[in-house]
Write an enzyme that holds these catalytic residues in place. Structure first.
Site, PDB file in Angstrom:
ATOM      1  CG  HIS A 359      -2.012  -0.951   1.197  1.00  0.00           C
ATOM      2  ND1 HIS A 359      -3.266  -0.675   0.704  1.00  0.00           N
ATOM      3  CD2 HIS A 359      -2.040  -2.245   1.584  1.00  0.00           C
ATOM      4  CE1 HIS A 359      -4.031  -1.754   0.811  1.00  0.00           C
ATOM      5  NE2 HIS A 359      -3.312  -2.720   1.345  1.00  0.00           N
ATOM      6  CE  LYS A 547      -5.972  14.201   0.490  1.00  0.00           C
ATOM      7  NZ  LYS A 547      -6.175  12.980  -0.285  1.00  0.00           N
ATOM      8  NE  ARG A 548      -4.119  10.158  10.346  1.00  0.00           N
ATOM      9  CZ  ARG A 548      -3.825   9.230  11.232  1.00  0.00           C
ATOM     10  NH1 ARG A 548      -4.616   8.194  11.398  1.00  0.00           N
ATOM     11  NH2 ARG A 548      -2.765   9.331  12.002  1.00  0.00           N
ATOM     12  CE  LYS A 553      -2.251  10.804   3.452  1.00  0.00           C
ATOM     13  NZ  LYS A 553      -2.862   9.964   2.395  1.00  0.00           N
ATOM     14  CB  THR A 655      -9.887   5.277  -1.158  1.00  0.00           C
ATOM     15  OG1 THR A 655      -9.346   5.582   0.127  1.00  0.00           O
ATOM     16  CG2 THR A 655      -9.243   4.010  -1.693  1.00  0.00           C
ATOM     17  CE  LYS A 659     -13.851   6.340   0.592  1.00  0.00           C
ATOM     18  NZ  LYS A 659     -13.056   6.247   1.837  1.00  0.00           N
TER      19      LYS A 659
HETATM   20  C1  CR1 Z   1      -1.994   4.746   0.852  1.00  0.00           C
HETATM   21  O1  CR1 Z   1      -1.255   5.814   1.375  1.00  0.00           O
HETATM   22  C2  CR1 Z   1      -4.078   4.085  -0.328  1.00  0.00           C
HETATM   23  C3  CR1 Z   1      -4.412   3.234   0.871  1.00  0.00           C
HETATM   24  C4  CR1 Z   1      -5.246   2.023   0.515  1.00  0.00           C
HETATM   25  C5  CR1 Z   1      -2.386   3.800   1.972  1.00  0.00           C
HETATM   26  C6  CR1 Z   1      -3.214   5.249   0.094  1.00  0.00           C
HETATM   27  O2  CR1 Z   1      -2.789   5.954  -1.041  1.00  0.00           O
HETATM   28  O3  CR1 Z   1      -5.256   4.532  -0.939  1.00  0.00           O
HETATM   29  O4  CR1 Z   1      -3.240   2.768   1.492  1.00  0.00           O
HETATM   30  N1  CR1 Z   1      -1.165   3.177   2.464  1.00  0.00           N
HETATM   31  O5  CR1 Z   1      -4.607   1.253  -0.436  1.00  0.00           O
HETATM   32  C7  CR1 Z   1      -0.921   2.844   3.728  1.00  0.00           C
HETATM   33  O6  CR1 Z   1      -1.672   3.103   4.640  1.00  0.00           O
HETATM   34  C8  CR1 Z   1       0.549   1.659   5.142  1.00  0.00           C
HETATM   35  O7  CR1 Z   1       0.220   2.164   3.916  1.00  0.00           O
END
Ligand code: CR1
Length: 822
Positions: A359, A547-548, A553, A655, A659
């Protein structure tokens, strides 16, 4: 009707009865929380009918099952979603109305199940929804944290973390399953003993500590198909069956220690997103839920099947990032030590059973456990890791004779560390990235050596989201509008959204679409006024970044641009400027100092800008406290602009971007993650794209970075904004408050290059894209068309599509239909 239990009178009586039996009260005396519980138990009865029916079907048909192993499941609220998926939302709303109860208020009593950080955890939740809705047998396996993601308060502009005691009123949907409790062992030593009977060595763990893992099952309701799968999350309890007569000092201590271990192990979710902290307790959590889940999985399999050598025909295990990767060695351990398989047999089973999703390429997220910690905590598992590593290194040497560099780069054990990603790739039968660009970067940069050695394992699965939660539940006005125009097929087949495309040229449809957006903006304005005390104008452009909080980001880029706009407006009061509301929502990991400084900066800018009467409310900045799944649903519905501005190559997929698109907000973003595919679907003319490409970023990175000072000294507007971090404009004259942010942009720090995320480099191009947003918005027809086309083009981004691809190309599950009980 979906279930007789939702017949109005039946349901109403159920709710009343539940209030009586749960609280010894009449409904009139019940608190909103008590009504929430009573309603939930009434809904649960209908769920349990289907849950039983589903289990019976699985029992009979014995379909292949996926075990989705994840440290995080960011479920959000269950009640509304369960009603939606049981197609009973409107009936129940009416029934409650007749009782004088507002379903919205009831739903609002439920705490979010926030057992996750961000995208990775929410993806797991969307996947479970899609698996059940598509009719596939699946277990989610995770941890029942006593405290989930912290609640965020903003005090004086700073983030304050408050514990999330989400279980305090009880969780009506869960069921505790003591019969599946399993022991999990930590530490101690391994004694090897020859076994005369089996003619093999036994590996006996001694002087270990152990805990009892106890599962709680949560129902995962499929949409309108009577399938109910299970999310199984594990609680821990001390093992207390030590003999009282042997209760000497040593055992007493041991008993207390085990009690403590049990308490701490599931106490709290680590609040890190995309970041590895390397804490021993975290590794304990990982092994705890993985071992318990695998033990039950094997037990269940063996009830029906004699030969564990064929496990992979009925079971597949997906490892959600490296967090559950210890599953590789634990499965080997169970197969060898418990089931008596030889190494080669066990390895064949394991490597045909486990698969891995990557991820992130953020290097600080890579899990590398110190060998001394790992081997001390998991002595037998470590022996197995050593053997996996030994055999793999041999294989590398055979393939690349004399190339010790390959060994150094690819081994699992290197430099005193256990590299979890390497173990996942070596053992996994599939390795996937989460968007096309991300998978390409994995293949050609990050995991190049592995891709060269085993290209057949690598594949892409672009993420998706569930339209049931994020449109049908979150945006009922738009959902109804879509259904009025194209029927309700989109609920289970999002590709049908493309049927809306012709409406982009229909003035009436456009007006309706924008009217719904406006109503959703009013709904959000009300929420913000109630929860944040800020008044915003629904006629302004809602420009949203939720987002976080993470440097990559680039919330910092966004707020610097707001500072720039503010300067522009102050300097040129006559300039035409369309009113804009910049909305932020973000939690920062509790230990992430710079991220917290950015939150403070956003709030400080908000303070100045929102209180400057001279700008006539042209600019507003809002930081929504405690961004989470439940308020996200309303935020997406109300957004005009979707900010997806990560440094290209850094956001694996995203994601949230999907949305927003679903809800008709065009993307303002970089060519990163799934943005690339969003633009491909909607057309570049219906998005606002800016910034360096991922190739350009990677190129700079491989060649020592770039020099932000060159930009700083040559672009007066940029210099001014950056200087304002230091001159007290946003800090009541305090010159130190934002010094670290200033330095991060201009100076080398602790080995980090200045402006590692190319904020100044992308600033101009971002500002131009923002200008284009304004121009487009000023033309209502053009904007409405763009917004509508975003909704109409979102079909690809349903998690149903993603899951179908996992099923077809990786898991090979059997499709199941469930007949409801008569
Ligand atoms: C990514 O940063 C992605 C999600 C789900 C995150 C994000 O871009 O949409 O995973 N990765 O695939 C993450 O949390 C530990 O890695």
């Amino acid at each position: 009707m979906y279930s007789k239990r939702f017949e109005k009178e039946t349901f109403k009586n159920d709710v009343k009865e539940n209030v009586r039996t749960l609280y010894r009260k009449e409904i009139e005396e019940a608190t909103p929380q008590q009504i929430f519980q009573a309603v939930s138990y009434a809904v649960k009865e209908a769920i349990v009918d289907d849950w039983l029916a589903t289990q019976k079907t699985y029992e009979k048909e014995d379909p292949k099952t996926v075990y989705y192993m994840s440290m995080e499941f960011l479920m959000g609220r269950a009640l509304g979603n369960n009603l939606i998926n049981m197609t009973a939302y409107k009936e129940v709303k009416e029934a409650l109305d007749e009782m004088g109860i507002d379903l919205n208020v009831v739903e609002d009593q439920e705490p979010d199940a926030a057992l996750g950080n961000g995208g990775l955890g929410r993806l797991a939740a969307c996947f479970l929804d899609s698996l059940a809705s598509l009719g596939y047998a699946a277990y989610g396996c995770g941890i029942r944290y006593r405290y989930g993601m912290f609640k965020q308060k903003i005090k004086d502009g700073y983030q304050v973390e408050v514990p999330d005691n989400w279980l305090k009123d009880g969780n009506p949907f869960e069921i505790r399953r003591d019969e599946y409790a399993k022991e999990v062992r930590f530490g101690g030593t391994i004694r090897v003993q020859y076994n005369e009977q089996t003619k093999k060595e036994d590996f006996i763990q001694e002087n270990y500590e152990s805990v009892l893992a106890i599962p709680y099952d949560m129902p995962i309701v499929g949409y309108g198909n009577h399938v109910v799968n299970t999310l199984r999350i594990w609680d821990a309890q001390a093992i207390t069956d030590f003999k009282l007569d042997a209760f000497d000092r040593g055992e007493y201590h041991k008993a207390i220690e085990q009690e403590n271990l049990a308490k701490t192990i599931v106490e709290v979710l680590y609040p890190n997103d995309n970041h590895y902290a390397g804490k021993e307790l975290r590794l304990k959590q990982q092994y705890f839920f993985v071992s318990a889940s695998l033990q039950v999985m094997l037990e269940k399999y063996k009830k029906k099947h004699k030969d564990v050598r064929k496990l992979y025909e009925k079971v597949t295990i997906q490892m959600n990032d490296t967090h559950p990767t210890v599953a590789v060695a634990e499965l080997m351990r169970l197969l060898i030590d418990q089931e008596g398989l030889g190494w080669d047999e066990a390895w064949e089973v394991t490597t045909k059973t486990v698969a891995y999703t990557n991820h992130t390429i953020m290097s600080e997220a890579l899990e590398k456990w110190p060998i001394d910690l790992f081997s001390r905590l998991l002595p037998r598992v470590y022996q197995i890791v050593q053997e996996i590593n030994r055999r793999f290194v041999e294989q590398v040497r055979r393939m690349y004779p004399g190339n010790e560099d390959k060994v150094r780069k690819m081994a699992i054990l290197m430099d005193g560390q256990v590299r979890m990603a390497h173990m996942a790739i070596i053992a996994g039968y599939s390795v996937n990235g989460v968007a096309r660009l991300h998978t390409e970067i994995l293949k050609h940069q990050e995991l190049k050596d592995f891709y060269e050695m085993m290209p057949e394992k690598f594949n892409n699965k672009t993420n998706g989201i569930t339209q049931r939660r994020f449109l049908l539940h979150g945006n009922p006005l738009l959902a109804d509008w879509v259904t009025d125009h194209i029927g309700d097929g989109w609920i289970t087949d999002l590709s049908q959204m493309s049927k809306l495309k012709p409406l982009a040229d229909d003035p009436k449809a456009r007006a309706e679409f924008m009217d719904i957006k406006y109503k959703n903006k009013e709904r959000l304005a009300k929420y913000i006024l109630e929860h944040n005390g800020v008044e915003i104008d629904p006629r302004s452009i809602y420009d949203v970044q939720v987002k976080r909080l993470h440097e990559y980001k680039r919330q910092l880029l966004n707020i610097l641009h707001v500072m720039y706009l503010y300067n522009q407006i102050k300097e040129h009061p006559e300039m035409s400027f369309y009113p804009r509301t910049f909305i932020f929502g973000a939690k920062a990991s509790a230990g992430y100092v710079r991220a917290k400084e950015i939150i403070k900066l956003i709030n400080s800018v908000a303070d100045v800008v929102n209180n400057d009467l001279s700008i006539n409310g042209k600019l507003k900045v809002v930081f929504i406290e405690d961004y989470r799944v439940s308020n996200a649903e309303w935020i997406f519905a109300a957004a005009d602009v979707s900010e997806q501005i990560s440094t290209a190559s850094k956001e694996a997929s995203g994601t949230g971007n999907m949305k927003f698109m679903l809800n008709g907000a065009p993307t303002l973003g970089t060519m990163d993650g799934a943005n690339v595919e969003i633009v491909e679907e909607v057309g570049i003319e219906n998005a606002f794209i800016f910034g360096l490409s991922s190739d350009e970023v990677i190129n700079y990175e491989n060649n020592g970075g770039y020099n932000p000072q060159e930009i700083y000294f040559n672009d007066w507007d940029i210099k001014r904004v950056v200087d304002q971090l230091m001159d007290g404009t946003y800090s009541h004259g305090d010159h130190e408050m934002f010094r670290d942010l200033y330095n991060s942009l201009l100076n080398t720090q602790g080995g980090d290059r200045p402006d590692r995320y190319f904020i100044l480099k992308d600033f101009r191009s971002y500002a131009e894209a923002q200008k284009k947003v304004e121009e487009a918005y000023k033309d209502p027809d053009r904007w409405a068309k763009m917004a509508l086309l975003n909704t109409a083009s979102c079909g690809k981004f349903t998690s149903d599509r993603t899951i179908q691809e996992y099923v077809d190309n990786i898991w090979k599950l059997d499709y199941v239909t469930v007949k409801p009980e008569a």
